[in-house]
Design a protein around this motif. Structure first.
Motif, PDB file in Angstrom:
ATOM      1  N   ASP A  41       0.869  -1.250  -0.553  1.00  0.00           N
ATOM      2  CA  ASP A  41       0.195  -0.005  -0.190  1.00  0.00           C
ATOM      3  C   ASP A  41       0.835   1.498   0.488  1.00  0.00           C
ATOM      4  N   VAL A  42       0.537   2.358  -0.643  1.00  0.00           N
ATOM      5  CA  VAL A  42       0.967   3.605  -1.070  1.00  0.00           C
ATOM      6  C   VAL A  42       0.535   4.644  -0.767  1.00  0.00           C
ATOM      7  N   LYS A  43       1.010   5.539   0.074  1.00  0.00           N
ATOM      8  CA  LYS A  43      -0.108   6.730   0.522  1.00  0.00           C
ATOM      9  C   LYS A  43       1.021   8.036   0.177  1.00  0.00           C
ATOM     10  N   GLU A  44       0.609   9.127   0.019  1.00  0.00           N
ATOM     11  CA  GLU A  44       1.312  10.346  -0.153  1.00  0.00           C
ATOM     12  C   GLU A  44       0.393  11.167   0.216  1.00  0.00           C
ATOM     13  N   ASP A  45       1.438  12.502   1.196  1.00  0.00           N
ATOM     14  CA  ASP A  45       1.570  13.192   2.028  1.00  0.00           C
ATOM     15  C   ASP A  45       2.543  14.501   1.118  1.00  0.00           C
ATOM     16  N   ASP A  46       2.137  15.458   2.109  1.00  0.00           N
ATOM     17  CA  ASP A  46       2.843  16.744   0.583  1.00  0.00           C
ATOM     18  C   ASP A  46       4.528  16.334   0.687  1.00  0.00           C
ATOM     19  N   ALA A  47       4.622  16.503   2.362  1.00  0.00           N
ATOM     20  CA  ALA A  47       6.577  15.295   2.838  1.00  0.00           C
ATOM     21  C   ALA A  47       7.002  14.417   2.453  1.00  0.00           C
ATOM     22  N   ALA A  48       6.332  13.243   2.461  1.00  0.00           N
ATOM     23  CA  ALA A  48       6.182  12.031   1.951  1.00  0.00           C
ATOM     24  C   ALA A  48       5.426  10.970   1.545  1.00  0.00           C
ATOM     25  N   TYR A  49       6.330   9.591   1.315  1.00  0.00           N
ATOM     26  CA  TYR A  49       5.443   8.954   0.796  1.00  0.00           C
ATOM     27  C   TYR A  49       5.551   7.303   1.588  1.00  0.00           C
ATOM     28  N   THR A  50       4.282   6.811   2.241  1.00  0.00           N
ATOM     29  CA  THR A  50       4.612   5.717   3.482  1.00  0.00           C
ATOM     30  C   THR A  50       4.145   5.131   2.508  1.00  0.00           C
ATOM     31  N   VAL A  51       4.960   3.868   2.585  1.00  0.00           N
ATOM     32  CA  VAL A  51       4.497   2.415   1.818  1.00  0.00           C
ATOM     33  C   VAL A  51       4.460   1.544   2.885  1.00  0.00           C
ATOM     34  N   HIS A  52       3.443   0.669   3.075  1.00  0.00           N
ATOM     35  CA  HIS A  52       2.985  -0.957   3.842  1.00  0.00           C
ATOM     36  C   HIS A  52       2.981  -1.605   3.504  1.00  0.00           C
ATOM     37  N   ALA A  53       4.169  -3.139   3.340  1.00  0.00           N
ATOM     38  CA  ALA A  53       4.913  -3.952   2.331  1.00  0.00           C
ATOM     39  C   ALA A  53       4.270  -5.359   3.497  1.00  0.00           C
ATOM     40  N   GLU A  54       3.582  -5.994   3.220  1.00  0.00           N
ATOM     41  CA  GLU A  54       3.343  -7.427   3.584  1.00  0.00           C
ATOM     42  C   GLU A  54       4.405  -8.761   3.042  1.00  0.00           C
ATOM     43  N   VAL A  55       5.347  -8.453   4.337  1.00  0.00           N
ATOM     44  CA  VAL A  55       6.889  -9.690   4.452  1.00  0.00           C
ATOM     45  C   VAL A  55       5.946 -10.620   5.571  1.00  0.00           C
ATOM     46  N   PRO A  56       5.176 -11.824   5.233  1.00  0.00           N
ATOM     47  CA  PRO A  56       5.204 -12.262   6.674  1.00  0.00           C
ATOM     48  C   PRO A  56       5.960 -13.526   6.947  1.00  0.00           C
ATOM     49  N   GLY A  57       6.650 -13.796   8.257  1.00  0.00           N
ATOM     50  CA  GLY A  57       7.576 -15.167   8.092  1.00  0.00           C
ATOM     51  C   GLY A  57       8.511 -14.610   7.935  1.00  0.00           C
ATOM     52  N   VAL A  58       9.282 -13.069   7.327  1.00  0.00           N
ATOM     53  CA  VAL A  58      10.697 -13.187   7.284  1.00  0.00           C
ATOM     54  C   VAL A  58      11.206 -12.516   8.484  1.00  0.00           C
ATOM     55  N   PRO A  59      12.101 -13.068   8.295  1.00  0.00           N
ATOM     56  CA  PRO A  59      13.182 -12.062   9.544  1.00  0.00           C
ATOM     57  C   PRO A  59      13.234 -10.700   8.904  1.00  0.00           C
ATOM     58  N   LYS A  60      13.812  -9.406   9.621  1.00  0.00           N
ATOM     59  CA  LYS A  60      14.126  -8.488   9.124  1.00  0.00           C
ATOM     60  C   LYS A  60      15.652  -8.742   8.732  1.00  0.00           C
ATOM     61  N   GLU A  61      16.934  -9.574   9.106  1.00  0.00           N
ATOM     62  CA  GLU A  61      17.735  -9.458   8.334  1.00  0.00           C
ATOM     63  C   GLU A  61      17.698  -9.496   7.397  1.00  0.00           C
ATOM     64  N   ASP A  62      16.504 -10.362   6.836  1.00  0.00           N
ATOM     65  CA  ASP A  62      16.639 -11.251   5.717  1.00  0.00           C
ATOM     66  C   ASP A  62      15.521  -9.999   4.622  1.00  0.00           C
ATOM     67  N   ILE A  63      15.368  -8.581   4.567  1.00  0.00           N
ATOM     68  CA  ILE A  63      14.822  -8.049   4.029  1.00  0.00           C
ATOM     69  C   ILE A  63      15.998  -6.883   3.903  1.00  0.00           C
ATOM     70  N   ASN A  64      15.941  -6.438   2.168  1.00  0.00           N
ATOM     71  CA  ASN A  64      16.467  -6.072   2.068  1.00  0.00           C
ATOM     72  C   ASN A  64      15.897  -4.499   0.918  1.00  0.00           C
ATOM     73  N   VAL A  65      15.877  -3.112   1.370  1.00  0.00           N
ATOM     74  CA  VAL A  65      14.876  -2.150   0.764  1.00  0.00           C
ATOM     75  C   VAL A  65      16.337  -1.010  -0.357  1.00  0.00           C
ATOM     76  N   SER A  66      16.540  -0.844  -1.392  1.00  0.00           N
ATOM     77  CA  SER A  66      17.043  -0.154  -2.173  1.00  0.00           C
ATOM     78  C   SER A  66      15.721   0.762  -3.065  1.00  0.00           C
ATOM     79  N   ILE A  67      17.075   2.228  -2.816  1.00  0.00           N
ATOM     80  CA  ILE A  67      16.366   3.519  -3.532  1.00  0.00           C
ATOM     81  C   ILE A  67      16.877   4.095  -4.229  1.00  0.00           C
ATOM     82  N   ASP A  68      16.265   3.911  -5.967  1.00  0.00           N
ATOM     83  CA  ASP A  68      17.315   4.839  -6.846  1.00  0.00           C
ATOM     84  C   ASP A  68      16.019   5.809  -7.170  1.00  0.00           C
ATOM     85  N   GLY A  69      16.659   6.785  -6.554  1.00  0.00           N
ATOM     86  CA  GLY A  69      15.837   7.949  -7.293  1.00  0.00           C
ATOM     87  C   GLY A  69      14.749   7.530  -6.809  1.00  0.00           C
ATOM     88  N   ASN A  70      13.581   7.536  -7.573  1.00  0.00           N
ATOM     89  CA  ASN A  70      11.619   7.678  -7.563  1.00  0.00           C
ATOM     90  C   ASN A  70      11.588   5.777  -7.021  1.00  0.00           C
TER      91      ASN A  70
END
Length: 142
Positions: A41-70
């Motif tokens: 789910d992606v929400k937007e306000d004037d300053a930022a985007y908020t993303v909720h992503a379902e990744v059930p049963g996965v330890p946080k050490e096994d999640i990778n997030v990368s940002i390249d521009g937009n």
């Protein structure tokens, strides 16, 4: 009138008749979840985007997030840890393992230095501030 028999119905009936005590039918007959898809789910306000992503049963050490521009990319390593006991026989398994990934493009570039991620109860929450100074500017025509 011809009655159409689906392939899955034919095999389901065969196995139910063949070994009724060992046949486990899915609760709703739904297909297995697609492991290559992370629901977001992606929400937007004037300053930022908020993303909720379902990744059930996965330890946080096994999640990778990368940002390249937009462009935001999510990748997770899903692992299945089965424990088999003596005398036990697996009848049906609808769990999967492997890598799941998802990339999406936002309308405005993200300030990656200010971005934050939080993981709680199987939901990854990303706060992605919009990069300042990227606003469209109208040029005056001389």
């Amino acid at each position: 009138m011809n009655a159409l028999v689906s392939r899955s119905g034919l095999f389901d009936d065969f196995f139910k008749d063949f070994a009724p005590a060992f046949y486990v039918r899915p609760l709703h007959g739904d297909a297995l979840p697609e492991p290559s898809q992370i629901k977001i789910d992606v929400k937007e306000d004037d300053a930022a985007y908020t993303v909720h992503a379902e990744v059930p049963g996965v330890p946080k050490e096994d999640i990778n997030v990368s940002i390249d521009g937009n462009v935001v990319s999510l990748r997770a390593e899903v692992r299945q840890h089965d424990q088999k006991k003596d005398g036990e026989k697996l009848l049906r398994s609808e769990r999967y393992y492997g890598a799941v990934a998802r990339s999406f493009q936002l309308p405005v570039e993200v300030d990656a230095a200010q971005a934050r991620a939080r993981y709680d109860n199987g939901v990854l929450v990303l706060t992605l501030p919009k990069k300042q100074g990227n606003k469209t500017q109208r040029l005056a025509i001389e």
